[in-house]
Design an enzyme around this catalytic site. Structure first.
Site, PDB file in Angstrom:
ATOM      1  N   ASP A  11      10.417   3.907  13.820  1.00 26.29           N
ATOM      2  CA  ASP A  11      11.396   4.138  11.684  1.00 26.29           C
ATOM      3  C   ASP A  11      13.222   3.777  13.803  1.00 26.29           C
ATOM      4  OD1 ASP A  11       9.371   5.601  10.612  1.00 26.29           O
ATOM      5  OD2 ASP A  11      10.866   7.290  11.251  1.00 26.29           O
ATOM      6  N   ASP A 132       7.986   9.470  -1.117  1.00 27.69           N
ATOM      7  CA  ASP A 132       8.437  10.194   0.087  1.00 27.69           C
ATOM      8  C   ASP A 132       8.696  12.197  -0.900  1.00 27.69           C
ATOM      9  OD1 ASP A 132       8.145   8.841   1.937  1.00 27.69           O
ATOM     10  OD2 ASP A 132      10.737   7.919   1.015  1.00 27.69           O
TER      11      ASP A 132
END
Length: 252
Positions: A11, A132
């Site tokens: 990330d 998500d």
């Protein structure tokens, strides 16, 4: 279905490799200031497919950490899937031209499903959808907003659209090492024909074993972040477990 894959995650925030807790940018831990070196480490450990998210891009709605991504592409030979800030065809084309194997479209999958279908039709096998969920409802804009639709409702929009995979993240577990939410992920996989990849909370070898269990046979893989960085998950053990499952023909 293809063999199950364990994707190590990178990330990106401010050009560095970080992990967030529950998607909160204020709760970021920097694990490596050199993402390309981290990518090389994962490749050297034997991983075969890298998962990268441009966190700043997810909030900005356009690529922000392009320099770090390009450095990774120059450093590794394994395929890379990338999400974060991919909201238009020009961005999709740009990343695929630079060598990204598969782009992940998240927010735009909720806001602009026609764009996802168009991209998947133009680039078969190269477009994944990132869903998500917070309490079952899909969050967008870098998880800053929660929509009123469920992951399954959105996933069903893309049946027969040529989408390569759905990456399903349980936000409540992400970065907290509480274990994968396999029940919700398997329920989603059972509801669509698109391969589903589990994300959020993978904590140990037990999660890898669970992903390889018969009840999870429809899953295409899982993403691991923090557990790999803080040593809770041994890469060699995890990769050996998956190799053994492949050799035995389960999952196929």
């Amino acid at each position: 279905m293809e063999a199950v894959i364990l994707f190590p995650a990178i990330d990106l925030k401010n050009g560095e490799c970080v992990r967030l807790e529950q998607g909160d940018m204020a709760r970021a831990t920097v694990f490596n200031t050199n993402p390309a070196a981290q990518a090389r480490t994962f490749q050297d450990q034997g991983f075969e497919y890298l998962h990268v998210v441009d966190l700043d891009g997810a909030f900005a709605g356009k690529p922000v950490n392009a320099q770090a991504v390009e450095a990774m592409l120059k450093t590794v030979t394994m395929p890379v899937q990338l999400g974060g800030g991919i909201r238009d065809m020009k961005t999709v084309e740009g990343w695929l031209e630079k060598g990204i194997t598969r782009v992940i479209i998240g927010t735009a999958a909720v806001r602009d499903p026609a764009f996802v279908k168009q991209a998947a039709a133009k680039f078969p096998g190269k477009v994944a959808v990132g869903l998500d969920a917070r309490d079952g409802k899909v969050a967008v804009e870098g998880w800053a907003e929660t929509s009123e639709v469920t992951a399954l409702e959105i996933a069903k929009r893309f049946e027969d659209a040529g989408v390569a995979a759905i990456i399903f993240t349980d936000i409540a577990r992400d970065g907290l090492l509480k274990g994968l939410n396999l029940d919700a992920t398997i329920a989603l996989a059972d509801g669509v024909s698109i391969p589903v990849i589990a994300s959020g909370g993978l904590a140990s070898l037990d999660d890898v074993k669970a992903m390889l269990s018969p009840r999870a046979s429809k899953l295409a893989g899982a993403i691991s972040g923090r557990a790999l960085y803080d040593g809770r998950l041994d890469p060699a053990q995890a990769i050996a477990l998956i190799a053994a499952a492949r050799a035995s023909g389960n999952p196929s």
